[in-house]
Enzyme design. Structure first.
Site, PDB file in Angstrom:
ATOM      1  N   GLY A  45      -7.611 -10.716  25.185  1.00 44.85           N
ATOM      2  CA  GLY A  45      -6.219 -10.599  25.610  1.00 44.85           C
ATOM      3  C   GLY A  45      -5.311 -11.363  24.674  1.00 44.85           C
ATOM      4  N   GLN A  50       2.195 -15.345  21.510  1.00 44.65           N
ATOM      5  CA  GLN A  50       1.144 -16.028  20.744  1.00 44.65           C
ATOM      6  C   GLN A  50       1.222 -15.694  19.244  1.00 44.65           C
ATOM      7  OE1 GLN A  50      -2.006 -14.736  23.817  1.00 44.65           O
ATOM      8  NE2 GLN A  50      -2.850 -16.598  22.930  1.00 44.65           N
ATOM      9  N   CYS A  95      -8.461 -19.328  25.490  1.00 44.88           N
ATOM     10  CA  CYS A  95      -7.212 -18.775  24.966  1.00 44.88           C
ATOM     11  C   CYS A  95      -7.202 -18.938  23.449  1.00 44.88           C
ATOM     12  CB  CYS A  95      -6.035 -19.537  25.587  1.00 44.88           C
ATOM     13  SG  CYS A  95      -4.421 -18.977  25.015  1.00 44.88           S
ATOM     14  N   LEU A  96      -6.798 -17.893  22.749  1.00 47.72           N
ATOM     15  CA  LEU A  96      -6.744 -17.964  21.281  1.00 47.72           C
ATOM     16  C   LEU A  96      -5.735 -19.010  20.808  1.00 47.72           C
ATOM     17  CD1 LEU A  96      -7.013 -14.163  20.442  1.00 47.72           C
ATOM     18  CD2 LEU A  96      -8.696 -15.935  19.879  1.00 47.72           C
ATOM     19  N   HIS A 137      -3.558 -14.606  33.345  1.00 50.21           N
ATOM     20  CA  HIS A 137      -3.541 -15.527  32.194  1.00 50.21           C
ATOM     21  C   HIS A 137      -2.452 -15.101  31.201  1.00 50.21           C
ATOM     22  CE1 HIS A 137      -5.594 -17.982  28.944  1.00 50.21           C
ATOM     23  NE2 HIS A 137      -4.871 -17.147  28.228  1.00 50.21           N
ATOM     24  N   GLU A 138      -2.423 -13.810  30.868  1.00 50.54           N
ATOM     25  CA  GLU A 138      -1.463 -13.329  29.867  1.00 50.54           C
ATOM     26  C   GLU A 138      -0.036 -13.347  30.412  1.00 50.54           C
ATOM     27  OE1 GLU A 138      -2.470 -13.185  26.942  1.00 50.54           O
ATOM     28  OE2 GLU A 138      -4.621 -13.109  27.354  1.00 50.54           O
ATOM     29  N   HIS A 141       1.653 -16.572  29.908  1.00 49.67           N
ATOM     30  CA  HIS A 141       2.238 -16.741  28.566  1.00 49.67           C
ATOM     31  C   HIS A 141       3.689 -16.251  28.539  1.00 49.67           C
ATOM     32  CE1 HIS A 141      -1.042 -18.147  26.016  1.00 49.67           C
ATOM     33  NE2 HIS A 141      -1.868 -17.224  26.490  1.00 49.67           N
TER      34      HIS A 141
END
Ligand code: Y12
Ligand code: CO
Length: 171
Positions: A45, A50, A95-96, A137-138, A141
């Site tokens: 994701g 990001q 998370c990236l 989660h996304e 962001h």
């Protein structure tokens, strides 16, 4: 094109993203770049913020039962709104933008989502399991929130200590 992913504590990650208004070729190219970036970094994701774009767009590529990711299962989710939620579940998230750190986070177990696809068409999605967790989660962001902000005081302190140490060792 692979885009640079910003990482904690970059202050842009704290921005609230703005609604997408134009569903045009420029958006399509950006979504294609997000996909290339996410796949290159082994993600499931990625939210636009990001890669430094504060727009309400996210992509998800949930692996199948065999653990494989297929482009036909890619979800491009624009201007999402959660309508209903059920239950709660703990899941270990990563998370990236917080590389190398994974922690259990409590999320709704299932949800109903309304969103637009890349053409501006309205979609309703019933999400459960990993898909429901990854959506939450996304969507965090989009509000400028990272999963580490959902940890208890002690776990957050432990994270800050470990992450700082890892950053120093990387230098
Ligand atoms: C559950 C699990 C994940 C999410 C949100 C999406 N998160 C990711 O896609 C995380 C990917 C990730 C990939 C990593 O591997 C590389 O960077 C090559 C990684 O490893 C390191 O950073 C060392 C960490 C995270 C929601 C719910
Ligand atoms: Co993330």
């Amino acid at each position: 094109m692979i885009l640079p992913i910003i990482t904690y504590p970059h202050k842009t990650l704290k921005m609230r993203s703005k609604a997408v208004e134009q569903f045009d070729q420029e958006l399509h190219t950006f979504l294609d770049d997000m996909y290339e970036t996410m796949m290159a970094k082994n993600g499931i994701g990625l939210a636009a913020i990001q890669v430094s774009r504060p727009i309400r767009a996210l992509i998800l590529s949930i692996p199948n039962d065999k653990g494989d990711q297929h482009k036909e299962n890619l979800l491009e989710i624009i201007n999402p709104v959660i309508h209903t939620t059920k239950g709660s579940v703990l899941y270990q998230e990563g998370c990236l933008s917080v590389p190398g750190f994974y922690e259990d986070v409590e999320r709704f177990e299932s949800l109903t989502l309304h969103y637009h696809n890349r053409h501006g068409e309205e979609i309703t999605l019933e999400a459960t399991e990993l898909l429901a967790i990854a959506i939450q989660h996304e969507m965090d962001h989009l509000e400028g929130k990272l999963f580490i902000e959902r940890l208890s005081y002690n776990r957050r302190k432990k994270f800050e200590k470990e992450y700082k140490k890892a950053l120093k060792e990387k230098k």
